[in-house]
Scaffold this motif. Structure first.
Motif, PDB file in Angstrom:
ATOM      1  N   LEU A 178       0.824  -1.205   0.000  1.00 10.69           N
ATOM      2  CA  LEU A 178       0.000   0.000   0.000  1.00 10.69           C
ATOM      3  C   LEU A 178       0.864   1.264   0.000  1.00 10.69           C
ATOM      4  CD1 LEU A 178      -2.835  -0.942   2.536  1.00 10.69           C
ATOM      5  CD2 LEU A 178      -2.806  -1.208   0.049  1.00 10.69           C
ATOM      6  N   LYS A 179       1.951   1.237   0.738  1.00 10.82           N
ATOM      7  CA  LYS A 179       2.828   2.406   0.835  1.00 10.82           C
ATOM      8  C   LYS A 179       3.464   2.737  -0.509  1.00 10.82           C
ATOM      9  CE  LYS A 179       6.551   4.302   3.688  1.00 10.82           C
ATOM     10  NZ  LYS A 179       7.548   4.026   4.750  1.00 10.82           N
ATOM     11  N   SER A 180       3.635   1.720  -1.326  1.00 11.36           N
ATOM     12  CA  SER A 180       4.290   1.921  -2.621  1.00 11.36           C
ATOM     13  C   SER A 180       3.413   2.674  -3.625  1.00 11.36           C
ATOM     14  CB  SER A 180       4.687   0.574  -3.232  1.00 11.36           C
ATOM     15  OG  SER A 180       3.525  -0.172  -3.596  1.00 11.36           O
ATOM     16  N   ASN A 183       0.187   7.665  -3.258  1.00  7.64           N
ATOM     17  CA  ASN A 183      -1.013   8.471  -3.479  1.00  7.64           C
ATOM     18  C   ASN A 183      -1.484   8.469  -4.932  1.00  7.64           C
ATOM     19  OD1 ASN A 183      -3.101  10.012  -2.388  1.00  7.64           O
ATOM     20  ND2 ASN A 183      -2.102  11.945  -2.923  1.00  7.64           N
ATOM     21  N   SER A 184      -1.112   7.459  -5.679  1.00  2.49           N
ATOM     22  CA  SER A 184      -1.619   7.319  -7.045  1.00  2.49           C
ATOM     23  C   SER A 184      -2.763   6.308  -7.053  1.00  2.49           C
ATOM     24  CB  SER A 184      -0.501   6.858  -7.995  1.00  2.49           C
ATOM     25  OG  SER A 184       0.036   5.615  -7.570  1.00  2.49           O
ATOM     26  N   LYS A 185      -3.488   6.248  -8.151  1.00  6.48           N
ATOM     27  CA  LYS A 185      -4.630   5.343  -8.265  1.00  6.48           C
ATOM     28  C   LYS A 185      -4.200   3.896  -8.032  1.00  6.48           C
ATOM     29  CE  LYS A 185      -6.283   4.270 -12.325  1.00  6.48           C
ATOM     30  NZ  LYS A 185      -6.981   4.352 -13.636  1.00  6.48           N
ATOM     31  N   MET A 186      -4.978   3.194  -7.201  1.00 10.51           N
ATOM     32  CA  MET A 186      -4.575   1.836  -6.836  1.00 10.51           C
ATOM     33  C   MET A 186      -5.792   0.922  -6.745  1.00 10.51           C
ATOM     34  SD  MET A 186      -2.168   0.728  -3.631  1.00 10.51           S
ATOM     35  CE  MET A 186      -1.001  -0.618  -3.852  1.00 10.51           C
ATOM     36  N   LEU A 191      -5.082  -6.945  -3.804  1.00 12.64           N
ATOM     37  CA  LEU A 191      -4.148  -7.024  -2.685  1.00 12.64           C
ATOM     38  C   LEU A 191      -4.841  -7.532  -1.424  1.00 12.64           C
ATOM     39  CD1 LEU A 191      -2.239  -3.630  -3.158  1.00 12.64           C
ATOM     40  CD2 LEU A 191      -1.581  -5.906  -3.981  1.00 12.64           C
ATOM     41  N   ILE A 192      -6.023  -7.008  -1.157  1.00 16.06           N
ATOM     42  CA  ILE A 192      -6.716  -7.393   0.074  1.00 16.06           C
ATOM     43  C   ILE A 192      -7.240  -8.813  -0.012  1.00 16.06           C
ATOM     44  CG2 ILE A 192      -8.769  -6.906   1.476  1.00 16.06           C
ATOM     45  CD1 ILE A 192      -8.188  -3.968   1.159  1.00 16.06           C
ATOM     46  N   PHE A 499     -13.665  -0.878  -7.511  1.00 12.77           N
ATOM     47  CA  PHE A 499     -13.229   0.459  -7.114  1.00 12.77           C
ATOM     48  C   PHE A 499     -11.706   0.600  -7.016  1.00 12.77           C
ATOM     49  CE2 PHE A 499     -17.271  -0.320  -4.732  1.00 12.77           C
ATOM     50  CZ  PHE A 499     -18.077   0.554  -5.449  1.00 12.77           C
ATOM     51  N   ASN A 500     -11.209   1.736  -7.496  1.00 10.72           N
ATOM     52  CA  ASN A 500      -9.837   2.147  -7.245  1.00 10.72           C
ATOM     53  C   ASN A 500      -9.832   3.252  -6.186  1.00 10.72           C
ATOM     54  OD1 ASN A 500      -8.592   0.433  -9.160  1.00 10.72           O
ATOM     55  ND2 ASN A 500      -9.108   1.853 -10.812  1.00 10.72           N
ATOM     56  N   PHE A 501      -8.713   3.374  -5.491  1.00 13.45           N
ATOM     57  CA  PHE A 501      -8.594   4.360  -4.417  1.00 13.45           C
ATOM     58  C   PHE A 501      -7.236   5.059  -4.501  1.00 13.45           C
ATOM     59  CE2 PHE A 501     -11.233   0.867  -2.991  1.00 13.45           C
ATOM     60  CZ  PHE A 501     -12.326   1.484  -2.382  1.00 13.45           C
TER      61      PHE A 501
END
Length: 507
Positions: A178-180, A183-186, A191-192, A499-501
């Protein structure tokens, strides 16, 4: 005088006969009245008239959630009403007292499950291979008893501490990923769902897999496809002659199930069986869930558990990771545009942890985080798995014939304005008492109840709390421009690509 005596005797005899006839007549009338009342109280439930072929399926159209139709129809026909969906006779049960009658006081009357072809396709043609979709039986009771020690770990026992350690390890991997994002679209779901899968395999099977394990990642994807599938409704479930139109789809379902079985046997069971020896101590406490299954089979415990049934039980419980992961993504979608909720959860985590990582020991000090999950579950209003009557019975005074499918409208329990203040709004505080403790009203029944309640709901709560608390403690979420974060309700499942965040690291 003698003549008068004879006459008197005859009159008395006639009177006695008259009184006897009168008493008999009264008894008949009373019986008829009481019997009529009994028949009236046990009449068939009212409901809409069925159309040929369709039954009342057309009445379910036009709603965001099909169960909303049940609430609308209840306004016309009453809290308990019958309806035919295709060829299937159904009874819809609204209201807490009526639902509790099905789940609690008469649970032994209504512990069957629907006989849907799609579900059987997932379980080698036999729904009783499933933990959730099987009818009640001695075997099912045994499977639940075997699972209980693992899915309901008591606080601060060895299993509870083991789960906490697994959660901490898995968070360390997820945190790096997540840290990688910077703050870009993810896309968070892949992953979860992978992290949740590893939590389940580590806890129940003592086996963890790396993200570069192609077979493991395929297994995760297959489980997610299966989870999405069982959360969908099809007209063919109620009109069986439509099933051939789903032929290709059913083949895909069978393919997912087959690949999952191959992975579970090869990657988990093979090495465990190779280490099995005849000196296994039957009296020794079991280790993980795999140990429990193997011991039951190896020592011919009763009721008999076949290898096939054991494998399906293992796959069922491992597949529970999909439910947790999909729920978490929906939770994040609910709050991505609510920085106020995120900030409150962050401050709560900071106060509880002093800056260290969140653990299960912090749960009692973080009621708001848990309330966020409960509020998401309420708004999603995922339906309780339908029940089936295993005998002729009565609900709310209405007769229920054997094999009737029972819908329990927990959507109305979750969204009724008479039960909840502003039910359409996301308000976690509704689950927190004035004293700051988590409270769940009696009409909140997302996991069912009684002996057919969800066997994994405690795992949902513990794992959900750990991952959500950790994410909100270390990151703030923000929406991606152009993404609609309207959360699908009525079931837990989301498409794999969803969804992306944006995530910003807090410190």
């Amino acid at each position: 005088m003698e003549g008068n005596s004879v006459l008197l005797k005859e009159l008395l005899t006639v009177s006695a006969c008259s009184y006897s006839l009168l008493a008999a007549l009264v008894l008949v009338l009373v019986t008829a009245v009481l019997g009529g009342r009994g028949e009236k109280s046990r009449k068939a439930a009212p409901g809409p008239r069925a159309w040929p072929v369709l039954g009342s399926l057309h009445l379910m159209a036009g709603y965001r959630v099909p169960y909303q139709a049940f609430s609308t129809l209840a306004q016309r026909y009453g809290a308990v009403f019958g309806m035919q969906l295709g060829s299937v006779q159904c009874l819809v049960v609204n209201g807490l007292d009526n639902i509790r009658e099905v789940l609690m006081s008469k649970n032994n009357h209504f512990d069957g499950r629907p006989d849907f072809t799609r579900y059987k396709q997932l379980f080698a043609g036999d729904k009783d291979n499933s933990l959730a979709f099987c009818n009640w039986s001695d075997l099912q009771k045994t499977r639940r008893d075997m699972l209980q020690a693992h899915t309901f770990p008591r606080p601060f026992t060895s299993r509870y501490n083991q789960l906490d350690e697994i959660l901490s390890e898995e968070w360390s991997h997820l945190y790096v990923q997540l840290k990688s994002s910077n703050n870009s679209k993810m896309a968070l779901k892949p992953l979860i769902v992978q992290g949740c899968a590893n939590i389940f395999t580590s806890y129940f099977c003592s086996k963890r897999f790396d993200s570069d394990n192609v077979e493991f990642m395929r297994m995760v994807r297959n489980f997610d496809e299966v989870f999405y599938e069982v959360n969908q409704g099809y007209a063919a479930d109620f009109i069986p002659w439509l099933m051939p139109l789903l032929g290709k789809h059913l083949k895909r379902i069978a393919g997912w199930s087959h690949e999952i079985r191959e992975f579970m046997e090869k990657a988990i069971m093979k090495e465990r069986l190779e280490s099995l020896n005849n000196n296994m101590d039957m009296d020794a406490p079991s280790g993980d869930y795999v140990d429990s299954l193997i011991e039951h089979i190896h020592y011919h415990k009763q009721p008999t558990l076949t290898w096939e049934t054991a494998m399906f039980a293992l796959e069922d419980i491992i597949g529970g990771h999909s439910a947790v992961a999909n729920l978490l993504i929906k939770v994040l979608a609910f709050i991505v545009e609510r920085p106020d909720i995120q900030q409150k959860a962050f401050e709560e985590a900071e106060a509880a942890t002093g800056g260290r990582d969140v653990t299960l020991a912090d749960r009692t000090q973080m009621p708001y985080t848990e309330a966020i999950i409960l509020e998401a579950i309420r708004l999603i209003a995922s339906p309780i798995v339908p029940h089936v009557a295993n005998q002729d019975s009565v609900i709310a005074g209405y007769t229920v014939e054997k094999d009737t499918l029972i819908f329990l409208n927990n959507y109305s329990l979750s969204m009724d304005p008479a039960l909840w203040d502003e039910p359409d709004k996301f308000k976690p505080e509704r689950f927190i008492s004035a004293e700051g403790h988590v409270v769940k009203p009696e009409h909140f029944l997302p996991f069912g109840g009684g002996r057919r309640s969800c066997m994994g709901y405690k795992m949902v709560q513990l794992i959900g709390f750990s991952i959500l608390g950790s994410i909100l403690h270390r990151f703030s979420l923000s929406p991606v421009e152009g993404v609609d974060y309207q959360v699908p309700i009525g079931n837990l499942a989301l498409p794999y690509d969803t969804f992306n965040f944006k995530l910003e690291h807090r410190f």
